[in-house]
Design an enzyme around this catalytic site. Structure first.
Site, PDB file in Angstrom:
ATOM      1  N   ASN A  22     -37.427 -98.641  -0.887  1.00 37.03           N
ATOM      2  CA  ASN A  22     -38.381 -98.261  -0.971  1.00 37.03           C
ATOM      3  C   ASN A  22     -39.039 -98.776  -2.596  1.00 37.03           C
ATOM      4  O   ASN A  22     -38.497 -98.182  -3.410  1.00 37.03           O
ATOM      5  CB  ASN A  22     -38.689 -96.960  -1.090  1.00 37.03           C
ATOM      6  CG  ASN A  22     -40.526 -96.710  -0.561  1.00 37.03           C
ATOM      7  OD1 ASN A  22     -41.342 -95.446  -0.716  1.00 37.03           O
ATOM      8  ND2 ASN A  22     -41.570 -97.297  -0.284  1.00 37.03           N
ATOM      9  N   CYS A  95     -46.222 -89.380  -4.320  1.00 34.64           N
ATOM     10  CA  CYS A  95     -44.835 -90.424  -3.283  1.00 34.64           C
ATOM     11  C   CYS A  95     -43.557 -90.312  -3.887  1.00 34.64           C
ATOM     12  O   CYS A  95     -43.351 -89.968  -4.820  1.00 34.64           O
ATOM     13  CB  CYS A  95     -45.452 -92.485  -3.838  1.00 34.64           C
ATOM     14  SG  CYS A  95     -44.190 -93.842  -3.473  1.00 34.64           S
ATOM     15  N   ASN A 180     -49.936 -85.573   0.310  1.00 37.63           N
ATOM     16  CA  ASN A 180     -50.071 -87.222   1.385  1.00 37.63           C
ATOM     17  C   ASN A 180     -49.785 -86.190   2.419  1.00 37.63           C
ATOM     18  O   ASN A 180     -48.504 -85.797   2.655  1.00 37.63           O
ATOM     19  CB  ASN A 180     -49.112 -87.992   0.431  1.00 37.63           C
ATOM     20  CG  ASN A 180     -47.827 -87.944   1.613  1.00 37.63           C
ATOM     21  OD1 ASN A 180     -47.313 -86.887   0.951  1.00 37.63           O
ATOM     22  ND2 ASN A 180     -47.193 -88.957   0.777  1.00 37.63           N
ATOM     23  N   CYS A 246     -39.093 -92.912   3.033  1.00 40.25           N
ATOM     24  CA  CYS A 246     -40.240 -93.156   2.457  1.00 40.25           C
ATOM     25  C   CYS A 246     -39.567 -91.474   1.725  1.00 40.25           C
ATOM     26  O   CYS A 246     -39.117 -90.781   3.269  1.00 40.25           O
ATOM     27  CB  CYS A 246     -41.241 -92.451   3.932  1.00 40.25           C
ATOM     28  SG  CYS A 246     -42.819 -91.311   2.981  1.00 40.25           S
TER      29      CYS A 246
HETATM   30  N1  API Z   1     -42.713 -94.650   0.563  1.00 47.95           N
HETATM   31  C1  API Z   1     -44.228 -92.673  -0.402  1.00 47.95           C
HETATM   32  C2  API Z   1     -44.673 -91.892   0.607  1.00 47.95           C
HETATM   33  C3  API Z   1     -45.935 -93.105   0.180  1.00 47.95           C
HETATM   34  C4  API Z   1     -47.026 -92.402   1.228  1.00 47.95           C
HETATM   35  C5  API Z   1     -47.831 -93.726   1.213  1.00 47.95           C
HETATM   36  N2  API Z   1     -48.420 -94.759   2.055  1.00 47.95           N
HETATM   37  C6  API Z   1     -49.474 -92.381   1.798  1.00 47.95           C
HETATM   38  O1  API Z   1     -50.408 -93.280   1.835  1.00 47.95           O
HETATM   39  O2  API Z   1     -48.698 -91.276   1.995  1.00 47.95           O
HETATM   40  C7  API Z   1     -42.655 -91.394  -0.231  1.00 47.95           C
HETATM   41  O3  API Z   1     -41.938 -92.170  -0.730  1.00 47.95           O
HETATM   42  O4  API Z   1     -42.905 -90.923  -0.214  1.00 47.95           O
END
Ligand code: API
Length: 310
Positions: A22, A95, A180, A246
């Site tokens: 990521n 994130c 999120n 993620c």
């Molecule tokens: N890659 C991120 C999450 C990003 C989330 C983002 N895409 C959103 O709009 O919530 C992670 O490692 O948690």
């Protein structure tokens, strides 16, 4: 578009880093003077016209982060704030991979001193997070997970339907917040996971008001090894598309699987295999119903440069 936005930022040093694939463009903004627009984020993160990244992370003093200064007043140890943006320029509250890459960046830039085994606090739109430096990566305490629709707590614990691109049938899903939003679908086998077309956004209904990150998760074989539950996951991220990993999504996927199995002995240690690697998710019973969720895994910088050298 792209060229003019990059020229506006010409001369600005950046780093490129990732956590289990990521990847992020990272900028240090020690005086809080940078105003990075959505168009500039999109240009910097563009895989062809820019540097490329799933997101952009700006390191800014929490005291200078407009709207979040109070976080510093209440937690003076949270000196640095992680200003995270998706590669389409939209803002996300948290994130999990990003905050680990963020701390690695602060260390590499000499902006913090963090011996192995020590922790530091980071400001974020989802509140102050604690990140611990491990010998082989970082552990980020992302705080409690939660059900987005609390009224689902007692019922069949399904609160939305997800129809992957090309599918007739929609699948039941559970909406989990990690600060999120996430929508988690459990699939029965690896073949279905591998065959998913995630070039196109899966349809989620009812449509979540602020969008959502959609995770598809399957049990690994064997599911339990040395007291750790093992799952495999792919994700379609809000504001990005499919990513190799993620972090908050891995936490949400483990929380959903654990919630669905809540009648049996709750497993607190999970291993989540994503296309970009494997992360650990641990649930810390902190006495009340909403356990903290700790995400652990590697983070590294791959390059440094200067924006816009013609
Ligand atoms: N890659 C991120 C999450 C990003 C989330 C983002 N895409 C959103 O709009 O919530 C992670 O490692 O948690």
């Amino acid at each position: 578009m792209y060229r003019s936005e990059l020229q506006q930022l010409a001369g600005l040093p950046f780093a490129k880093g990732h956590a289990t694939g990521n990847d992020f463009v990272l900028l240090a903004d020690p005086t809080g003077a940078l105003e990075i627009t959505a168009a500039q984020v999109e240009s910097l993160c563009h895989r062809r016209f820019g540097i490329g990244g799933d997101g952009l992370i700006r390191a800014v003093p929490t005291a200078q982060m407009s709207g979040y200064e109070q976080q510093f007043n209440e937690n003076p140890k949270a000196y640095w704030f992680m200003d995270y943006r998706n590669n389409d320029g939209s803002i996300a509250e948290m994130c999990g991979n990003g905050v680990r890459a963020f701390v690695h960046f602060l260390l590499a830039e000499g902006l913090v001193n963090l011996p192995v085994g020590q922790s530091l606090q980071i400001g974020s739109r989802a509140g102050v997070k604690e990140v611990t430096r491990l010998t082989d990566g970082y552990a980020a305490n992302l705080g409690p997970w939660g059900l987005i629709h609390e009224d689902q707590a007692a019922s069949d614990s399904v609160d939305s339907m997800v129809r992957p691109s090309g599918w007739e049938q929609a699948l039941p899903a559970l909406s989990i917040t990690m600060g999120n939003p996430h929508t988690v679908v459990a699939l029965p086998d690896q073949g279905m996971l591998d065959d998913l077309n995630l070039f196109i956004a899966p349809e989620v209904s009812p449509a979540p008001p602020y969008g959502t990150n959609v995770e598809f998760v399957v049990p690994a074989e064997p599911l339990i090894e040395d007291g750790t539950a093992r799952v495999k996951m792919r994700v379609f991220e809000r504001g990005v598309g499919e990513t190799l990993s993620c972090g908050t999504g891995a936490c949400a996927a483990a929380a959903a699987m654990r919630y669905w199995a809540r009648g049996t002995a709750l497993i607190n240690n999970w291993s989540v295999e994503v296309p970009g690697g494997t992360v650990g998710v641990e649930f810390l019973a902190n006495g009340d119903a909403r356990e903290d969720t700790v995400l652990s895994g590697p983070a590294e910088l791959v390059a440094r440069g200067i924006i816009g050298r013609d």
